[in-house]
Motif scaffolding. Structure first.
Motif, short mmCIF file in Angstrom:
data_model
loop_
_atom_site.label_atom_id
_atom_site.label_comp_id
_atom_site.label_asym_id
_atom_site.label_seq_id
_atom_site.Cartn_x
_atom_site.Cartn_y
_atom_site.Cartn_z
N GLU A 67 -5.18 -8.88 -18.71
CA GLU A 67 -5.68 -9.77 -17.66
C GLU A 67 -5.41 -9.19 -16.27
O GLU A 67 -6.26 -9.26 -15.38
N LEU A 68 -4.21 -8.64 -16.08
CA LEU A 68 -3.87 -8.05 -14.79
C LEU A 68 -4.80 -6.89 -14.45
O LEU A 68 -5.29 -6.78 -13.33
N GLU A 69 -5.04 -6.01 -15.43
CA GLU A 69 -5.88 -4.84 -15.18
C GLU A 69 -7.32 -5.25 -14.88
O GLU A 69 -7.97 -4.67 -14.00
N GLN A 70 -7.83 -6.25 -15.60
CA GLN A 70 -9.20 -6.68 -15.36
C GLN A 70 -9.37 -7.32 -13.99
O GLN A 70 -10.46 -7.29 -13.41
N LYS A 71 -8.29 -7.89 -13.45
CA LYS A 71 -8.36 -8.50 -12.13
C LYS A 71 -7.88 -7.55 -11.03
O LYS A 71 -7.80 -7.92 -9.86
N GLY A 72 -7.58 -6.30 -11.41
CA GLY A 72 -7.17 -5.32 -10.42
C GLY A 72 -5.82 -5.59 -9.79
O GLY A 72 -5.56 -5.20 -8.66
N ILE A 73 -4.93 -6.23 -10.54
CA ILE A 73 -3.59 -6.54 -10.03
C ILE A 73 -2.63 -5.50 -10.60
O ILE A 73 -2.33 -5.49 -11.79
N TYR A 74 -2.13 -4.63 -9.73
CA TYR A 74 -1.25 -3.55 -10.15
C TYR A 74 0.10 -3.60 -9.45
O TYR A 74 0.90 -2.67 -9.59
N SER A 75 0.38 -4.65 -8.69
CA SER A 75 1.68 -4.77 -8.04
C SER A 75 2.06 -6.24 -7.91
O SER A 75 1.23 -7.15 -8.12
N LEU A 76 3.32 -6.49 -7.55
CA LEU A 76 3.87 -7.84 -7.61
C LEU A 76 3.28 -8.78 -6.57
O LEU A 76 3.05 -9.96 -6.87
N GLU A 77 3.07 -8.31 -5.35
CA GLU A 77 2.65 -9.24 -4.30
C GLU A 77 1.33 -9.94 -4.62
O GLU A 77 1.26 -11.16 -4.55
#
Length: 697
Positions: A67-77
Motif C-alpha cells: 500500500e505504501l509503495e502504490q501511494k508513493g510513500i517512502y518516508s515517515l513524514e
C-alpha cells in the motif's frame, strides 16, 4: 464541531447501511470474495508478541508495504500525515515535529510524543522523524499511551515498522520516477540467501532530488530556494544459528540536504520570496542494531542492542525576507538562525515473552544513554540598533534511563480477556551549559551545570470482551509519561529545569468484522487527563521559556473503515475528532497548539482488470492554532492525490499526481519573538504530476 460530529455519524450510518447490499453482492458473485479470496487477518507485534490484530484490546492501524509503495510513500513524514488526529510541523527545515491528540514535541529534549520503532530500534528524536520506509512489510500505528511497554515519549502512541525478510530466493525491485520541478527518485531493494537456510540478507536504498517549489528572487542568491536531495538506506543480515536461535544485524540511515524549507514572510500564495541568506539544512542519521532471539519450549528470549547517531546543521534567514526593520532590533538584513547539533543514543533491551502458553506475557529490562550536544545554537544580527549582535549556545544535555517492565494477558472467562502491565522507569539528566552573547564586540558569557532525576511507575489495565466471533469490545486505562529536562537557552540555572509530562489515558472501543473480514469497522474513544503539560513561549528579547501547565485535557474519537467491496474494489477511511485544551494558567480554555479538531483520510482503491490498478485519496485536516495563545491560525485544507498503474509480467508503469486540485495551503505559521517583521508561513506543495516505472526480478 457539530458539523464534524454529523460527518462522523453519517460515516457510521453509511457503513452500517451497506451490510445488506454487500451481502447481496457477495451472494450474486457466488461468494467470490469470501470463498475464493478471503480477506487476510493481519498478525502484528504491537504488544511485542505476535497476535491477531482483530483480537488485541488496542487501537491499531496497519498499513502494508505494498500500500505504501502504490501511494508513493517512502518516508515517515508523509505516512504520518495519513494518520488521524496527527499534525506535522516543520521547524526551520531541520526536523519534523509531530503532534498527536494535542500532545506536542518536547521542545528541548526534541522528543516526539510518538516513538518510531524500525525493526525494534527506537527513534524518539524529531531529527529522525522523516526516516525512510524502505522495503517495508507493514507499519503498525498503536494509538494511545504505550508507555508501559515502550517507555517515555510513547505517551501518544508508537509507530512500529517491520521490514521485509528474505524469502531465501534471489529477489529484488527497482523503481524510477520523474515528476515536475526536476524531481527524480530511484529506489531499489534486493535480498537472498547467502547460505541456504542459514545466512541471508536484504538491503534497500533510495535517492531523490527536486528543485523545489519556492523561487527566491533576491539578486545573487540561489533561485531554487527549497531544492533538496536525500539518500536513504536500510538492510539486515540474518543468521540462523540453529533451529531455535537466530541473530539479525540491521542498519538504517539517511543523508538529507533540504536547502531551505519553503518558508517565507507575507505569504501571498505566489510561491516567490526574497531572502538574502542562503539556507542550509543538512541532516545525517545512522543507526545499527543487533538482535539475538532464542526460542525455548515455553518462552522466547530476545536481546536487542542499538546505536544511533544524528547530526544536524542549519542556517536560515531570520525574517524570511529582505528589507524588514524591527523597532526592537533594527535592520534584519543578514540576520540568521544557526544550529549545529549532534545526538548520540545507545540502548539495550533484554526481553522474555511466552511461547505456546494460554497466559500471554512479556517482561524485560531496558537501558538507554543519550547525549544531545548543541555545538552552536544561536543567532546573528549584523545590523541591529545596538551594532552587530551574536548569541551562541554550546550545551551538552546527557541522560541515562533505566526501566523494568512486564505485561500479561489472560482469560477471565471464555469471552472476557484481561491485560495487566506495569513499568518502573528512572531518568537521570545533566546539563552543562555555556552561552556567549556579543554586542558590538563586547562579550557576556555564562556557564552552569545542573542535574536532576525522576522515577515513575507506569501501570496499565485493559480488557477485551468477545461478542460472537466478529465483535471485540475493549477498554483500557494507562499512564503515559514524558521525562522532564532542561531549557538550554535559559540563562538563570535555577529556572532551567522543567518537570515531566504525565497523562492518564482512558480508551474505549469496538472492533467489528463482517462477511468473513470483508468489512472491518473500528471505533475508538479516548480521554487524556494531562498533568504538567509541556508549554513554550518566546519573549521580545528572544528568550525562550519552557514551562509546565498544571492541567490540560484531550478527548475525541477515531473511526476506521476497511471494506473489500468485491474482487476489484476496496475502500479505506480513517476519521479523527479531537478537542485538546489547557485548563489552567494564562492559557486556560485555549486550544493546544497543532491539534486539529477534525482529520480524515479516504482512499478508493482498484486492482482488477488485466493488471490495471489505481487509487484515489482525499486527506483533510481542519484549522489549527500554532501557538498556545491561539493568535496564529492555519486554515483547514484538503488534498486529492491519485495513482494509476498497469502491471504486465514483472513490470509496472504508472502515473501519479499529488494535490490534483492545486490547493493553496499553509503547512506552518509562526511569528518572530519581536515586533516588526511579518509572520512567517510554510507554503504547501502545489500540484505535482509524475511518471514511474518499476520492475520485479
Amino acid at each position: 464541531m457539530p458539523i464534524r460530529m454529523t460527518l462522523l455519524a453519517a460515516s457510521v450510518v453509511f457503513a452500517l447501511s451497506i451490510k445488506a447490499q454487500a451481502s447481496s453482492e457477495l451472494q450474486s458473485q457466488n461468494n467470490l470474495s469470501s470463498a475464493n479470496r478471503p480477506a487476510e487477518v493481519m498478525t502484528v507485534t504491537a504488544t511485542k508478541m505476535e497476535e491477531n490484530v482483530r483480537e488485541i484490546p488496542v487501537s491499531v492501524q496497519v498499513t502494508t508495504g505494498e500500500e505504501l509503495e502504490q501511494k508513493g510513500i517512502y518516508s515517515l513524514e508523509p505516512f504520518m500525515k495519513t494518520l488521524p488526529n496527527v499534525a506535522i510541523s516543520n521547524n526551520y527545515g531541520v526536523f519534523s515535529s509531530p503532534s498527536y491528540r494535542g500532545l506536542a514535541t518536547s521542545a528541548f529534549a526534541q522528543e516526539s510524543p510518538i516513538t518510531v520503532y524500525i525493526d525494534g530500534v527506537p527513534h524518539s528524536s524529531v531529527y529522525g522523524m522523516d526516516l525512510g520506509l524502505l522495503n517495508v512489510e507493514r507499519v503498525e500505528f498503536l494509538r494511545g499511551t504505550q508507555s508501559t511497554l515502550y517507555g517515555q515519549s510513547s505517551l501518544g502512541g508508537v509507530i512500529n515498522v517491520i521490514t521485509r525478510k528474505s524469502s531465501g530466493e534471489p529477489e529484488g525491485k527497482l523503481v524510477a520516477e520523474i515528476a515536475e520541478r526536476n524531481s527524480r527518485m530511484i529506489y531499489g531493494a534486493y535480498g537472498q540467501d547467502l547460505i541456504e537456510d542459514v545466512l541471508s540478507f536484504n538491503i534497500a536504498g533510495r535517492f531523490r532530488d527536486s528543485s523545489g517549489h519556492l523561487t527566491n528572487n533576491y539578486p545573487g542568491s540561489r533561485s531554487d530556494y527549497d531544492e533538496s536531495k536525500a539518500n536513504q538506506y536500510n538492510g539486515h543480515f540474518r543468521w540462523n544459528i540453529s533451529d531455535r536461535t537466530h541473530a539479525i544485524l540491521s542498519f538504517n540511515g539517511e543523508s538529507r540536504d533540504n536547502g531551505g524549507l519553503p518558508f517565507y514572510a507575507e505569504n501571498d500564495g505566489s510561491l516567490t520570496t526574497r531572502q538574502e541568506v542562503d539556507a542550509k539544512n543538512n541532516v545525517k542519521v545512522a543507526d545499527q542494531a543487533l538482535k539475538v532471539e532464542h526460542e525455548a519450549d515455553s518462552f522466547v528470549v530476545t536481546y536487542l542492542a542499538a546505536n544511533q547517531h544524528t547530526s544536524a546543521q542549519h542556517i536560515s534567514d531570520m525574517d524570511r525576507t529582505n528589507g524588514s526593520v524591527s523597532p526592537v532590533l533594527g535592520n534584519f538584513d543578514g540576520a540568521k538562525f544557526m544550529d549545529d547539533s549532534d545526538i548520540e543514543t545507545q540502548s539495550h533491551e533484554l526481553r522474555f515473552n511466552s511461547n505456546n502458553s494460554e497466559i500471554r506475557w512479556v517482561g524485560g529490562i531496558f537501558y538507554q544513554d543519550n547525549l544531545y550536544d548543541a555545538k552552536d545554537n544561536g543567532t546573528v544580527v549584523p545590523n541591529s540598533l545596538f551594532g552587530p549582535m551574536e548569541s551562541h549556545n554550546m550545551t551538552d544535555v546527557s541522560s541515562d534511563q533505566y526501566a523494568v517492565f512486564g505485561q500479561s494477558t489472560f482469560n477471565v472467562t471464555d469471552k472476557l480477556e484481561a491485560t495487566l502491565g506495569l513499568r518502573w522507569q528512572k531518568d537521570e539528566k545533566n546539563i552543562d551549559s555555556s552561552t556567549s552573547n556579543v554586542i558590538s564586540g563586547m562579550e557576556m558569557a555564562s556557564q552552569y551545570n545542573r542535574s536532576a532525576s525522576w522515577d515513575v511507575w507506569l501501570p496499565k489495565a485493559a480488557f477485551g470482551y468477545q461478542l460472537g466471533r466478529d465483535n471485540l469490545f475493549y477498554g483500557s486505562v494507562s499512564k503515559g509519561y514524558q521525562s522532564g529536562g532542561f531549557n538550554f537557552t535559559e540563562l538563570n540555572p535555577d529556572n532551567a529545569k522543567y518537570d515531566p509530562q504525565e497523562t492518564i489515558d482512558y480508551e474505549l472501543g469496538v472492533k467489528s468484522s463482517w462477511f468473513e473480514n470483508q468489512l472491518n469497522l473500528d471505533l475508538n474513544l479516548f480521554y487524556l487527563d494531562i498533568k504538567d503539560a509541556h508549554g513554550r513561549s518566546i519573549s521580545a528579547l528572544n528568550q525562550i521559556s519552557f514551562f509546565n501547565v498544571d492541567k490540560a485535557r484531550s478527548y475525541g474519537a477515531e473511526f476506521d473503515i476497511n471494506w473489500l467491496i468485491n474482487m476489484e474494489w476496496s475502500l479505506t477511511s480513517v476519521t479523527g475528532l479531537n478537542k485538546a485544551e489547557y485548563k489552567t494558567s494564562e492559557f486556560a480554555g485555549k486550544r493546544m497548539a497543532n491539534a486539529p479538531q477534525f482529520t480524515s483520510a479516504l482512499s478508493l482503491n482498484y486492482d482488477g482488470y488485466q493488471g490495471l490498478y489505481g487509487h484515489l485519496t482525499y486527506n483533510y485536516r481542519s484549522s489549527t492554532y500554532t501557538d498556545a495563545a491561539n493568535t496564529l491560525t492555519i486554515d483547514g485544507y484538503g488534498l486529492v492525490d491519485a495513482h494509476l498503474g498497469y502491471k504486465f509480467d514483472d513490470y509496472t508503469v504508472y502515473i501519479f499526481g499529488s494535490n490534483l486540485l492545486d490547493e493553496s495551503y499553509v503547512t506552518n505559521y509562526y511569528a518572530l519573538p519581536f515586533p516588526g517583521p511579518a509572520p512567517i508561513a510554510g507554503a504547501g506543495q502545489p500540484r505535482t504530476l509524475g511518471l514511474g516505472l518499476s520492475v520485479d526480478f
